[in-house]
Design an enzyme around this catalytic site. Structure first.
Site, mmCIF file in Angstrom:
data_model
loop_
_atom_site.group_PDB
_atom_site.id
_atom_site.type_symbol
_atom_site.label_atom_id
_atom_site.label_comp_id
_atom_site.label_asym_id
_atom_site.label_seq_id
_atom_site.Cartn_x
_atom_site.Cartn_y
_atom_site.Cartn_z
ATOM 1 N N TYR A 272 29.517 21.880 11.419
ATOM 2 C CA TYR A 272 30.283 22.866 12.185
ATOM 3 C C TYR A 272 30.994 23.803 11.218
ATOM 4 O O TYR A 272 31.659 23.348 10.279
ATOM 5 C CB TYR A 272 31.309 22.164 13.080
ATOM 6 C CG TYR A 272 32.100 23.111 13.955
ATOM 7 C CD1 TYR A 272 31.476 23.835 14.965
ATOM 8 C CD2 TYR A 272 33.477 23.272 13.779
ATOM 9 C CE1 TYR A 272 32.205 24.703 15.778
ATOM 10 C CE2 TYR A 272 34.209 24.135 14.586
ATOM 11 C CZ TYR A 272 33.574 24.851 15.583
ATOM 12 O OH TYR A 272 34.292 25.702 16.385
ATOM 13 N N ASP B 4 32.018 24.406 2.902
ATOM 14 C CA ASP B 4 33.027 24.483 3.948
ATOM 15 C C ASP B 4 33.889 23.234 3.838
ATOM 16 O O ASP B 4 33.500 22.160 4.290
ATOM 17 C CB ASP B 4 32.343 24.587 5.316
ATOM 18 C CG ASP B 4 33.352 24.685 6.455
ATOM 19 O OD1 ASP B 4 34.547 24.387 6.223
ATOM 20 O OD2 ASP B 4 32.942 25.053 7.564
ATOM 21 N N LYS C 119 42.655 24.294 8.243
ATOM 22 C CA LYS C 119 43.372 23.089 8.690
ATOM 23 C C LYS C 119 44.600 22.770 7.812
ATOM 24 O O LYS C 119 45.616 23.403 7.994
ATOM 25 C CB LYS C 119 42.395 21.937 8.863
ATOM 26 C CG LYS C 119 41.379 22.319 9.964
ATOM 27 C CD LYS C 119 40.507 21.243 10.531
ATOM 28 C CE LYS C 119 39.794 21.800 11.763
ATOM 29 N NZ LYS C 119 38.355 21.798 11.725
HETATM 30 C C1 LIG Z 1 37.547 23.125 12.199
HETATM 31 C C2 LIG Z 1 36.447 23.573 11.337
HETATM 32 C C3 LIG Z 1 36.107 24.932 11.220
HETATM 33 C C4 LIG Z 1 36.698 25.987 12.113
HETATM 34 O O1 LIG Z 1 38.060 26.156 11.909
HETATM 35 P P1 LIG Z 1 38.930 26.834 13.102
HETATM 36 O O2 LIG Z 1 40.261 27.026 12.466
HETATM 37 O O3 LIG Z 1 38.919 25.857 14.228
HETATM 38 O O4 LIG Z 1 38.257 28.106 13.454
HETATM 39 C C5 LIG Z 1 35.169 25.300 10.293
HETATM 40 N N1 LIG Z 1 34.572 24.378 9.513
HETATM 41 C C6 LIG Z 1 34.854 23.071 9.598
HETATM 42 C C7 LIG Z 1 34.179 22.110 8.683
HETATM 43 C C8 LIG Z 1 35.785 22.617 10.532
HETATM 44 O O5 LIG Z 1 36.023 21.312 10.655
#
Ligand SMILES: *Cc1c(COP(=O)(O)O)cnc(C)c1O
Length: 444
Positions: free
Chosen positions: A159, A252, A280
Protein backbone atom coordinates in the site's frame (compact mmCIF):
# COMPACT_ATOMS: atom_id res chain seq x y z
CA UNK A 1 -19.75 -6.42 -7.22
CA UNK A 2 -18.02 -9.51 -5.88
CA UNK A 3 -18.27 -10.33 -2.19
CA UNK A 4 -15.63 -8.46 -0.22
CA UNK A 5 -13.04 -11.03 0.76
CA UNK A 6 -12.63 -10.05 4.33
CA UNK A 7 -16.19 -9.10 5.19
CA UNK A 8 -17.72 -11.69 7.48
CA UNK A 9 -20.94 -12.19 9.37
CA UNK A 10 -21.18 -11.35 13.04
CA UNK A 11 -21.34 -14.46 15.16
CA UNK A 12 -19.79 -13.44 18.45
CA UNK A 13 -22.00 -12.73 21.45
CA UNK A 14 -19.62 -9.89 22.34
CA UNK A 15 -20.67 -8.62 25.73
CA UNK A 16 -19.67 -5.10 24.89
CA UNK A 17 -22.07 -2.22 25.48
CA UNK A 18 -21.58 0.18 22.59
CA UNK A 19 -25.00 1.82 22.61
CA UNK A 20 -23.76 5.36 22.20
CA UNK A 21 -21.34 4.30 19.45
CA UNK A 22 -24.23 2.66 17.61
CA UNK A 23 -26.30 5.84 17.88
CA UNK A 24 -23.44 7.93 16.56
CA UNK A 25 -22.81 5.44 13.76
CA UNK A 26 -26.44 5.63 12.70
CA UNK A 27 -26.19 9.44 12.52
CA UNK A 28 -22.75 9.30 10.90
CA UNK A 29 -24.06 7.17 8.05
CA UNK A 30 -26.50 9.92 7.15
CA UNK A 31 -23.62 12.39 6.87
CA UNK A 32 -20.46 10.46 5.94
CA UNK A 33 -20.18 7.67 3.33
CA UNK A 34 -20.25 4.47 5.36
CA UNK A 35 -20.23 6.58 8.50
CA UNK A 36 -16.47 7.03 8.48
CA UNK A 37 -13.70 9.09 6.94
CA UNK A 38 -11.42 6.15 6.12
CA UNK A 39 -12.80 2.71 5.20
CA UNK A 40 -11.04 0.32 7.56
CA UNK A 41 -12.37 2.25 10.58
CA UNK A 42 -15.84 0.91 9.84
CA UNK A 43 -14.77 -2.54 11.18
CA UNK A 44 -16.81 -4.32 8.50
CA UNK A 45 -14.07 -6.89 8.04
CA UNK A 46 -14.75 -8.18 11.53
CA UNK A 47 -18.51 -7.98 11.11
CA UNK A 48 -19.31 -5.30 13.61
CA UNK A 49 -20.08 -1.59 13.78
CA UNK A 50 -17.33 0.91 14.46
CA UNK A 51 -16.52 2.04 17.96
CA UNK A 52 -16.48 5.80 18.41
CA UNK A 53 -13.59 7.04 20.51
CA UNK A 54 -13.92 9.75 23.09
CA UNK A 55 -10.33 10.07 24.28
CA UNK A 56 -7.00 8.31 24.58
CA UNK A 57 -4.07 8.41 26.98
CA UNK A 58 -0.92 6.30 26.96
CA UNK A 59 -1.78 2.87 25.57
CA UNK A 60 -5.46 3.18 26.34
CA UNK A 61 -8.51 4.24 24.33
CA UNK A 62 -11.81 5.23 25.93
CA UNK A 63 -14.91 4.99 23.78
CA UNK A 64 -18.05 7.12 23.96
CA UNK A 65 -19.75 4.45 26.10
CA UNK A 66 -16.94 4.55 28.67
CA UNK A 67 -15.32 1.24 27.67
CA UNK A 68 -11.53 1.22 27.80
CA UNK A 69 -9.21 -0.78 25.56
CA UNK A 70 -5.50 -1.43 25.30
CA UNK A 71 -4.91 0.09 21.87
CA UNK A 72 -2.78 -1.64 19.22
CA UNK A 73 -4.06 0.37 16.28
CA UNK A 74 -2.38 3.51 17.62
CA UNK A 75 -3.85 5.58 14.80
CA UNK A 76 -2.45 2.97 12.36
CA UNK A 77 1.11 3.75 13.34
CA UNK A 78 1.86 7.34 14.29
CA UNK A 79 1.43 7.01 18.06
CA UNK A 80 4.75 5.33 18.85
CA UNK A 81 4.95 7.21 22.16
CA UNK A 82 1.38 6.32 23.04
CA UNK A 83 -1.53 8.75 23.11
CA UNK A 84 -1.45 12.29 24.49
CA UNK A 85 2.23 12.07 25.38
CA UNK A 86 2.84 15.04 27.69
CA UNK A 87 5.80 16.38 25.71
CA UNK A 88 4.00 16.12 22.38
CA UNK A 89 0.88 17.75 23.78
CA UNK A 90 2.80 20.67 25.26
CA UNK A 91 4.81 21.14 22.05
CA UNK A 92 1.57 21.27 20.04
CA UNK A 93 -0.03 23.65 22.56
CA UNK A 94 2.99 25.95 22.47
CA UNK A 95 2.89 25.94 18.66
CA UNK A 96 -0.88 26.48 18.48
CA UNK A 97 -0.90 29.68 20.50
CA UNK A 98 1.64 31.12 18.04
CA UNK A 99 -0.74 30.53 15.14
CA UNK A 100 -1.79 27.27 13.51
CA UNK A 101 -0.67 27.88 9.91
CA UNK A 102 1.14 30.65 8.03
CA UNK A 103 1.78 29.31 4.56
CA UNK A 104 5.33 30.59 5.01
CA UNK A 105 8.59 28.94 6.07
CA UNK A 106 9.25 28.24 9.75
CA UNK A 107 12.21 27.18 11.86
CA UNK A 108 10.37 24.03 12.97
CA UNK A 109 10.27 22.56 9.46
CA UNK A 110 14.01 23.11 9.07
CA UNK A 111 14.59 21.40 12.41
CA UNK A 112 12.38 18.45 11.50
CA UNK A 113 14.12 18.07 8.14
CA UNK A 114 17.44 18.05 10.01
CA UNK A 115 16.13 15.43 12.44
CA UNK A 116 15.05 13.26 9.50
CA UNK A 117 18.32 13.67 7.59
CA UNK A 118 20.31 12.86 10.72
CA UNK A 119 18.45 9.53 11.14
CA UNK A 120 18.13 8.54 7.47
CA UNK A 121 21.47 9.11 5.72
CA UNK A 122 19.95 8.71 2.22
CA UNK A 123 17.64 11.65 2.99
CA UNK A 124 19.80 14.69 2.21
CA UNK A 125 16.90 16.93 1.22
CA UNK A 126 13.37 16.51 2.50
CA UNK A 127 10.02 17.77 1.18
CA UNK A 128 7.17 17.75 3.70
CA UNK A 129 3.63 16.88 2.71
CA UNK A 130 0.45 16.37 4.73
CA UNK A 131 -0.09 12.68 4.00
CA UNK A 132 1.79 9.57 2.98
CA UNK A 133 -0.41 9.41 -0.10
CA UNK A 134 0.89 12.75 -1.34
CA UNK A 135 4.47 11.85 -0.48
CA UNK A 136 4.39 8.51 -2.35
CA UNK A 137 2.62 10.04 -5.33
CA UNK A 138 5.17 12.85 -5.47
CA UNK A 139 8.14 10.51 -5.15
CA UNK A 140 6.82 8.62 -8.17
CA UNK A 141 6.43 11.88 -10.10
CA UNK A 142 10.01 12.79 -9.27
CA UNK A 143 11.24 9.35 -10.33
CA UNK A 144 9.41 9.71 -13.65
CA UNK A 145 10.88 13.17 -14.18
CA UNK A 146 14.39 12.04 -13.26
CA UNK A 147 14.36 8.98 -15.54
CA UNK A 148 12.14 10.24 -18.35
CA UNK A 149 10.18 6.97 -18.06
CA UNK A 150 6.53 6.26 -17.25
CA UNK A 151 6.29 2.73 -15.89
CA UNK A 152 6.64 1.89 -12.23
CA UNK A 153 6.84 -1.45 -10.48
CA UNK A 154 5.04 -2.15 -7.23
CA UNK A 155 4.32 -5.30 -5.27
CA UNK A 156 0.95 -6.98 -4.89
CA UNK A 157 -0.52 -6.19 -1.50
CA UNK A 158 1.78 -3.22 -0.91
CA UNK A 159 0.00 0.00 0.00
CA UNK A 160 1.37 3.38 -1.00
CA UNK A 161 -1.67 5.56 -0.38
CA UNK A 162 -4.69 6.04 -2.60
CA UNK A 163 -3.37 7.93 -5.62
CA UNK A 164 -4.64 6.47 -8.90
CA UNK A 165 -1.54 4.71 -10.17
CA UNK A 166 -0.62 3.31 -6.75
CA UNK A 167 -4.00 1.83 -5.87
CA UNK A 168 -3.46 -1.03 -8.29
CA UNK A 169 -3.38 -4.31 -6.35
CA UNK A 170 -2.88 -2.44 -3.10
CA UNK A 171 -3.03 -3.89 0.40
CA UNK A 172 -4.45 -2.36 3.58
CA UNK A 173 -8.09 -1.24 3.35
CA UNK A 174 -8.19 -1.71 -0.43
CA UNK A 175 -7.46 -5.39 0.08
CA UNK A 176 -10.04 -5.58 2.84
CA UNK A 177 -12.68 -4.37 0.43
CA UNK A 178 -11.47 -6.78 -2.28
CA UNK A 179 -11.73 -4.09 -4.93
CA UNK A 180 -9.23 -4.52 -7.78
CA UNK A 181 -7.70 -1.10 -7.40
CA UNK A 182 -10.84 0.99 -7.46
CA UNK A 183 -13.58 2.08 -9.81
CA UNK A 184 -12.71 5.59 -10.91
CA UNK A 185 -9.09 4.73 -11.62
CA UNK A 186 -8.66 4.95 -15.37
CA UNK A 187 -7.14 2.13 -17.35
CA UNK A 188 -4.53 4.64 -18.46
CA UNK A 189 -3.54 5.48 -14.88
CA UNK A 190 -3.27 1.79 -14.04
CA UNK A 191 -1.48 0.80 -17.23
CA UNK A 192 1.87 2.21 -16.17
CA UNK A 193 1.84 0.28 -12.90
CA UNK A 194 3.34 -3.18 -13.20
CA UNK A 195 2.57 -5.41 -10.25
CA UNK A 196 4.81 -8.24 -9.12
CA UNK A 197 4.43 -10.73 -6.26
CA UNK A 198 6.44 -9.76 -3.17
CA UNK A 199 9.47 -11.97 -2.42
CA UNK A 200 9.37 -13.50 -5.91
CA UNK A 201 12.82 -12.96 -7.49
CA UNK A 202 11.92 -14.62 -10.80
CA UNK A 203 8.88 -12.41 -11.48
CA UNK A 204 10.86 -9.37 -10.44
CA UNK A 205 13.71 -10.24 -12.79
CA UNK A 206 11.30 -10.95 -15.63
CA UNK A 207 9.52 -7.60 -15.19
CA UNK A 208 12.84 -5.76 -15.09
CA UNK A 209 13.93 -7.47 -18.30
CA UNK A 210 10.71 -6.59 -20.05
CA UNK A 211 10.22 -2.94 -19.04
CA UNK A 212 12.24 0.19 -18.47
CA UNK A 213 11.04 1.47 -15.11
CA UNK A 214 11.07 4.94 -13.60
CA UNK A 215 10.87 3.40 -10.14
CA UNK A 216 10.83 0.13 -8.29
CA UNK A 217 8.59 0.96 -5.36
CA UNK A 218 8.49 -1.18 -2.23
CA UNK A 219 7.62 -1.17 1.41
CA UNK A 220 11.02 -2.60 2.45
CA UNK A 221 9.11 -4.80 4.88
CA UNK A 222 5.58 -5.21 3.59
CA UNK A 223 3.20 -4.23 6.38
CA UNK A 224 -0.12 -3.69 4.62
CA UNK A 225 -0.75 -7.38 3.84
CA UNK A 226 0.04 -8.08 7.46
CA UNK A 227 3.75 -7.94 8.25
CA UNK A 228 5.66 -9.84 5.56
CA UNK A 229 9.37 -9.07 5.82
CA UNK A 230 11.60 -9.39 2.77
CA UNK A 231 13.13 -12.81 2.15
CA UNK A 232 16.91 -12.88 2.64
CA UNK A 233 18.56 -11.18 -0.32
CA UNK A 234 15.34 -9.82 -1.81
CA UNK A 235 16.03 -6.15 -1.06
CA UNK A 236 19.61 -6.56 -2.29
CA UNK A 237 18.20 -7.98 -5.52
CA UNK A 238 15.83 -5.03 -5.80
CA UNK A 239 18.74 -2.62 -5.46
CA UNK A 240 20.78 -4.53 -8.04
CA UNK A 241 17.91 -4.74 -10.54
CA UNK A 242 17.00 -1.07 -10.10
CA UNK A 243 20.57 -0.10 -10.97
CA UNK A 244 20.76 -2.46 -13.92
CA UNK A 245 17.39 -1.25 -15.19
CA UNK A 246 18.16 2.44 -14.74
CA UNK A 247 15.21 2.79 -12.36
CA UNK A 248 15.16 4.57 -9.03
CA UNK A 249 14.65 2.43 -5.95
CA UNK A 250 11.94 3.99 -3.80
CA UNK A 251 11.36 2.70 -0.27
CA UNK A 252 8.01 3.51 1.25
CA UNK A 253 8.91 3.62 4.92
CA UNK A 254 5.68 5.26 6.03
CA UNK A 255 5.23 2.43 8.54
CA UNK A 256 8.80 1.21 9.09
CA UNK A 257 10.43 4.67 9.26
CA UNK A 258 11.43 5.59 12.85
CA UNK A 259 9.70 2.41 14.04
CA UNK A 260 12.02 -0.52 13.44
CA UNK A 261 15.11 1.68 13.95
CA UNK A 262 15.88 5.42 13.80
CA UNK A 263 16.85 5.01 10.15
CA UNK A 264 13.99 2.67 9.29
CA UNK A 265 14.24 -0.63 7.44
CA UNK A 266 17.02 0.71 5.23
CA UNK A 267 19.17 0.92 8.35
CA UNK A 268 18.17 -2.58 9.44
CA UNK A 269 18.76 -4.14 6.01
CA UNK A 270 21.73 -2.06 4.88
CA UNK A 271 20.02 -1.58 1.51
CA UNK A 272 19.86 2.10 0.57
CA UNK A 273 17.11 3.45 -1.69
CA UNK A 274 17.31 6.50 -3.95
CA UNK A 275 14.13 8.00 -2.52
CA UNK A 276 12.40 7.40 0.79
CA UNK A 277 8.78 8.04 1.66
CA UNK A 278 7.97 8.59 5.32
CA UNK A 279 4.81 9.47 7.20
CA UNK A 280 2.85 8.37 10.26
CA UNK A 281 5.43 8.68 13.11
CA UNK A 282 7.07 11.73 11.50
CA UNK A 283 3.94 13.78 12.27
CA UNK A 284 3.60 12.53 15.84
CA UNK A 285 -0.16 12.06 15.38
CA UNK A 286 -0.71 15.21 13.30
CA UNK A 287 -0.89 15.28 9.51
CA UNK A 288 2.68 15.22 8.20
CA UNK A 289 4.64 13.03 5.82
CA UNK A 290 7.63 13.55 3.58
CA UNK A 291 9.72 12.27 0.73
CA UNK A 292 13.45 12.56 0.67
CA UNK A 293 16.59 11.63 -1.20
CA UNK A 294 19.89 12.90 -2.50
CA UNK A 295 20.29 16.63 -3.04
CA UNK A 296 20.78 15.97 -6.74
CA UNK A 297 17.43 14.22 -7.10
CA UNK A 298 15.46 16.37 -4.68
CA UNK A 299 16.68 19.58 -6.29
CA UNK A 300 14.47 18.62 -9.22
CA UNK A 301 11.51 19.59 -7.00
CA UNK A 302 10.07 23.10 -7.46
CA UNK A 303 11.13 25.79 -6.77
CA UNK A 304 14.69 24.41 -6.91
CA UNK A 305 13.72 22.51 -10.07
CA UNK A 306 10.89 21.93 -12.49
CA UNK A 307 8.91 19.10 -10.88
CA UNK A 308 5.84 20.67 -9.34
CA UNK A 309 4.44 19.69 -5.96
CA UNK A 310 2.91 21.92 -3.30
CA UNK A 311 0.57 22.03 -0.30
CA UNK A 312 -1.36 24.68 1.61
CA UNK A 313 -0.69 22.96 4.93
CA UNK A 314 2.65 21.30 4.09
CA UNK A 315 5.09 21.71 6.96
CA UNK A 316 2.24 22.77 9.23
CA UNK A 317 3.72 24.21 12.44
CA UNK A 318 1.62 22.02 14.76
CA UNK A 319 2.54 18.89 12.86
CA UNK A 320 6.22 19.89 12.80
CA UNK A 321 6.14 20.46 16.56
CA UNK A 322 4.52 17.08 17.18
CA UNK A 323 6.98 15.33 14.88
CA UNK A 324 9.99 16.98 16.49
CA UNK A 325 8.78 16.19 20.01
CA UNK A 326 8.17 12.58 18.99
CA UNK A 327 11.52 11.99 17.28
CA UNK A 328 13.34 13.65 20.20
CA UNK A 329 12.12 10.88 22.51
CA UNK A 330 13.10 8.01 20.22
CA UNK A 331 16.58 7.33 21.58
CA UNK A 332 18.45 4.03 21.76
CA UNK A 333 16.74 3.09 25.01
CA UNK A 334 13.34 3.70 23.44
CA UNK A 335 14.06 1.22 20.63
CA UNK A 336 15.36 -1.37 23.12
CA UNK A 337 12.16 -0.99 25.12
CA UNK A 338 9.94 -1.15 22.06
CA UNK A 339 11.73 -4.26 20.76
CA UNK A 340 11.42 -5.97 24.15
CA UNK A 341 7.71 -5.10 24.39
CA UNK A 342 7.06 -6.42 20.89
CA UNK A 343 8.93 -9.66 21.57
CA UNK A 344 7.11 -10.25 24.87
CA UNK A 345 3.76 -9.57 23.24
CA UNK A 346 4.48 -11.81 20.24
CA UNK A 347 5.74 -14.67 22.43
CA UNK A 348 2.72 -14.36 24.72
CA UNK A 349 0.31 -14.38 21.79
CA UNK A 350 1.98 -17.52 20.38
CA UNK A 351 1.69 -19.25 23.78
CA UNK A 352 -1.93 -18.20 24.22
CA UNK A 353 -2.86 -19.54 20.78
CA UNK A 354 -0.96 -22.78 21.34
CA UNK A 355 -2.69 -23.29 24.69
CA UNK A 356 -6.02 -23.46 22.88
CA UNK A 357 -4.76 -25.19 19.74
CA UNK A 358 -5.48 -22.25 17.44
CA UNK A 359 -3.13 -22.37 14.45
CA UNK A 360 -1.70 -18.86 14.20
CA UNK A 361 1.67 -17.53 13.12
CA UNK A 362 2.87 -14.35 14.78
CA UNK A 363 5.33 -12.37 12.67
CA UNK A 364 7.18 -9.55 14.40
CA UNK A 365 9.69 -6.78 13.91
CA UNK A 366 10.59 -4.01 16.34
CA UNK A 367 7.38 -2.12 17.07
CA UNK A 368 4.97 -4.14 14.94
CA UNK A 369 3.52 -7.61 14.58
CA UNK A 370 0.80 -9.53 12.80
CA UNK A 371 -1.18 -12.47 14.13
CA UNK A 372 -1.78 -14.46 10.95
CA UNK A 373 -4.52 -17.06 11.20
CA UNK A 374 -2.40 -19.45 9.15
CA UNK A 375 -0.12 -22.36 9.96
CA UNK A 376 2.90 -20.69 8.35
CA UNK A 377 4.05 -17.11 7.86
CA UNK A 378 2.84 -15.75 4.49
CA UNK A 379 5.67 -14.79 2.17
CA UNK A 380 3.53 -12.82 -0.26
CA UNK A 381 0.06 -11.41 -0.84
CA UNK A 382 -1.37 -14.60 -2.36
CA UNK A 383 -0.44 -16.49 0.77
CA UNK A 384 -1.71 -13.70 3.05
CA UNK A 385 -5.08 -13.99 1.30
CA UNK A 386 -5.31 -17.64 2.34
CA UNK A 387 -5.58 -16.82 6.06
CA UNK A 388 -8.64 -17.84 8.05
CA UNK A 389 -10.47 -14.50 8.04
CA UNK A 390 -13.49 -15.84 9.94
CA UNK A 391 -11.28 -16.95 12.83
CA UNK A 392 -9.36 -13.67 12.72
CA UNK A 393 -12.62 -11.72 12.87
CA UNK A 394 -13.91 -13.79 15.78
CA UNK A 395 -10.59 -13.22 17.56
CA UNK A 396 -10.78 -9.44 17.06
CA UNK A 397 -14.38 -9.26 18.26
CA UNK A 398 -13.54 -11.30 21.35
CA UNK A 399 -10.49 -9.13 22.04
CA UNK A 400 -12.67 -6.02 21.94
CA UNK A 401 -15.10 -7.59 24.38
CA UNK A 402 -12.14 -8.28 26.67
CA UNK A 403 -10.73 -4.77 26.39
CA UNK A 404 -8.16 -5.01 23.61
CA UNK A 405 -8.45 -2.91 20.46
CA UNK A 406 -6.48 -4.77 17.79
CA UNK A 407 -6.48 -3.80 14.11
CA UNK A 408 -9.78 -5.12 12.70
CA UNK A 409 -8.15 -6.53 9.56
CA UNK A 410 -5.84 -9.44 8.89
CA UNK A 411 -3.87 -7.13 6.58
CA UNK A 412 -2.93 -4.57 9.22
CA UNK A 413 -0.19 -4.77 11.83
CA UNK A 414 -0.46 -4.33 15.59
CA UNK A 415 1.55 -1.34 16.77
CA UNK A 416 2.73 -1.63 20.36
CA UNK A 417 4.00 1.72 21.62
CA UNK A 418 6.38 2.95 24.29
CA UNK A 419 3.32 3.47 26.50
CA UNK A 420 2.56 -0.27 26.46
CA UNK A 421 4.13 -1.33 29.77
CA UNK A 422 4.35 -4.82 31.28
CA UNK A 423 0.94 -4.42 32.84
CA UNK A 424 -0.64 -3.55 29.47
CA UNK A 425 1.03 -6.55 27.85
CA UNK A 426 -0.23 -8.78 30.66
CA UNK A 427 -3.77 -7.40 30.31
CA UNK A 428 -3.52 -8.05 26.57
CA UNK A 429 -2.34 -11.62 26.98
CA UNK A 430 -5.07 -12.43 29.49
CA UNK A 431 -7.63 -11.11 27.00
CA UNK A 432 -5.94 -12.95 24.12
CA UNK A 433 -6.01 -16.24 26.03
CA UNK A 434 -9.76 -15.82 26.55
CA UNK A 435 -10.24 -14.76 22.94
CA UNK A 436 -8.32 -17.76 21.55
CA UNK A 437 -10.38 -20.04 23.83
CA UNK A 438 -13.56 -18.57 22.32
CA UNK A 439 -12.21 -18.95 18.78
CA UNK A 440 -11.32 -22.58 19.50
CA UNK A 441 -14.79 -23.24 20.96
CA UNK A 442 -16.62 -21.70 18.02
CA UNK A 443 -14.45 -23.66 15.53
CA UNK A 444 -15.14 -27.02 17.18
C1 LIG B 1 -0.37 4.62 5.60
C2 LIG B 1 0.52 4.36 4.46
C3 LIG B 1 0.58 5.24 3.36
C4 LIG B 1 -0.39 6.37 3.18
O1 LIG B 1 -0.26 7.35 4.16
P1 LIG B 1 -1.52 8.33 4.43
O2 LIG B 1 -0.96 9.34 5.37
O3 LIG B 1 -2.60 7.48 5.01
O4 LIG B 1 -1.91 8.91 3.12
C5 LIG B 1 1.53 5.03 2.40
N1 LIG B 1 2.39 3.99 2.50
C6 LIG B 1 2.35 3.12 3.52
C7 LIG B 1 3.35 2.01 3.57
C8 LIG B 1 1.40 3.26 4.53
O5 LIG B 1 1.33 2.36 5.51
Amino acid sequence: MSAPAERVSETSPAALNTTHSSELYERARTLLPGGVNSPVRAMRSIGRDPIFIDSAAGCELTDVDGNTYVDYVCSWGPMILGHADADVVSAVQAAAVRGTSYGAPTEAEVELAAAIAERIPSAELVRMTSSGTEAAMSAVRLARAATGRDKILKFAGAYHGFSDSLLVDAGSGVATLAVPGSPGVTAAAAADTIVVEWNDPDSLRAACERYEFAALLAEPAAANMGLVPPAPGFLELLRELADANGALLVFDEVITGFRVAPGGWQQVSGVTPDLTVIGKIVGGGLPAAAYAGSAELMNRIAPAGDVYQAGTLSGNPLAMAAGLATLAKLDATAYETLAATTTALAAGLRDAAAEHGVPVTVVEACGLLTVFFAAAAPENYSQARECDFEAHAAFCRALLAHGVYAPPSQYEAWFPSLAHDDQAVERTLTAATQAFAEVARSAS
